[in-house]
Motif scaffolding. Structure first.
Motif, PDB file in Angstrom:
ATOM      1  N   ARG A 185       0.997  -1.090   0.116  1.00  0.00           N
ATOM      2  CA  ARG A 185      -0.081   0.040   0.127  1.00  0.00           C
ATOM      3  C   ARG A 185       1.036   1.036  -0.093  1.00  0.00           C
ATOM      4  O   ARG A 185       1.705   1.355   0.648  1.00  0.00           O
ATOM      5  CB  ARG A 185      -0.938  -0.113   1.373  1.00  0.00           C
ATOM      6  N   ALA A 186       0.708   2.073  -0.992  1.00  0.00           N
ATOM      7  CA  ALA A 186       1.533   3.444  -1.050  1.00  0.00           C
ATOM      8  C   ALA A 186       0.770   4.458   0.038  1.00  0.00           C
ATOM      9  O   ALA A 186      -0.506   4.279   0.145  1.00  0.00           O
ATOM     10  CB  ALA A 186       1.390   3.894  -2.514  1.00  0.00           C
ATOM     11  N   LEU A 187       1.518   5.244   0.484  1.00  0.00           N
ATOM     12  CA  LEU A 187       1.227   6.237   1.284  1.00  0.00           C
ATOM     13  C   LEU A 187       0.447   7.414   0.562  1.00  0.00           C
ATOM     14  O   LEU A 187       0.382   7.696  -0.718  1.00  0.00           O
ATOM     15  CB  LEU A 187       2.349   7.199   1.998  1.00  0.00           C
TER      16      LEU A 187
END
Length: 297
Positions: A185-187
């Motif tokens: 999951r990307a920020l």
């Protein structure tokens, strides 16, 4: 119909005859490793009337067994996996692998593969036996160790297949090692902004506890946010990897920081994988940070 040839490294029926009073000869046909079948003999004096060449045959069998032993690094179906692991490791070390890869593969070979199946010969390394070993390794040590053990075993038995000691690599047919992959999951933009603000405040804290706080941690995080580089790759960057004068300034990942036992932290002159060697165009935010850092240095 012609008689089928002997297998390489084996011998045929042993015959005995008395060549002189009290002296017996034992003979057999042996197929050498060059494919040529030769007669081999041994002689011995009889120890009793009932001997009738038994001592000569014992001497011949001992000589034939010595002759059938692999020379040097020859690999045969009767080579034990412990020995195969030694031969494979010498070949593996010639491939210029990363230091951490060498260390981890050696650990798996010595701590799991050899203690677990090293006593088996190549012909005994069947799909069912190797599958049982990998499932036991998964249960005791985790899927990551089992998966790497499978990789090491596959490389070892691939070497055996290339030497003709086994028809096909049995690791192709063992069950897959189940690995639970975590979702990446990307920020979000809000999370990235909060991370940068928190780091800036942490660096500017005038009353830190413990060791002095670094003043360039935010720069490292900015590089990672701008490029997607791993932390070791970001820490390994040098000014020669950055081109701020180009029309579109770039940053090139050329290595990574690793820990070498006995030496400490050092720069490895190539990243973790081939695909990691990338050139990135720097966004304006990162360009300002790089320019400021270059000026201050």
């Amino acid at each position: 119909m012609p008689r089928p040839p002997l297998q390489i490294g084996t011998w045929g029926r042993i015959s005995r005859d008395e060549v002189a009073p009290g002296v017996w000869r034992a003979m057999a046909r042996f197929r050498d490793f060059d494919g040529i079948t030769r007669k081999v003999e041994a002689r011995a004096a009889s120890v009793s009337k009932n001997d009738r060449g038994a001592k000569a045959e014992q001497a011949l069998v001992a000589a034939l067994r010595d002759r059938a032993m692999p020379a040097g690094d020859d690999i045969t179906p009767d080579t034990r996996l412990n020995k195969l692991a030694e031969i494979w490791w010498l070949e593996f070390m010639d491939q210029d692998r990363a230091i951490n890869t060498q260390r981890r593969y050696l650990e798996v070979k010595d701590s799991y593969v050899c203690p677990g199946v090293g006593g088996l010969t190549i012909r005994e390394a069947t799909v069912s036996r190797l599958d049982r070993f990998l499932k036991a390794t998964t249960a005791k040590h985790g899927a990551a160790t089992a998966k790497l053990s499978k990789t090491v075993l596959s490389a070892m038995l691939g070497l055996a297949a290339r030497h003709g000691a086994i028809g096909a690599n049995p690791l192709r047919d063992v069950a897959k090692v189940p690995v639970n992959r975590k979702e990446v999951r990307a920020l979000t933009l809000e999370e990235a902004a909060a991370l940068r603000a928190g780091l800036r405040q942490w660096q500017l804290d005038s009353r830190p506890r413990g060791r002095k706080r670094p003043d360039d941690l935010l720069d490292v995080v900015d590089v990672m946010l701008a490029t997607g580089a791993r932390i070791g790759e970001a820490l390994a960057l040098r000014w020669k990897d950055v081109d701020l004068k180009a029309e579109r300034p770039t940053l090139t990942v050329t290595g990574t920081v690793i820990y070498v036992p006995g030496e400490g932290m050092t720069i490895q002159e190539h990243p973790k994988s081939t695909n990691s060697r990338q050139r990135y165009y720097l966004p304006r935010l990162r360009l300002r940070c790089c320019s400021a850092a270059r000026f201050s240095s």
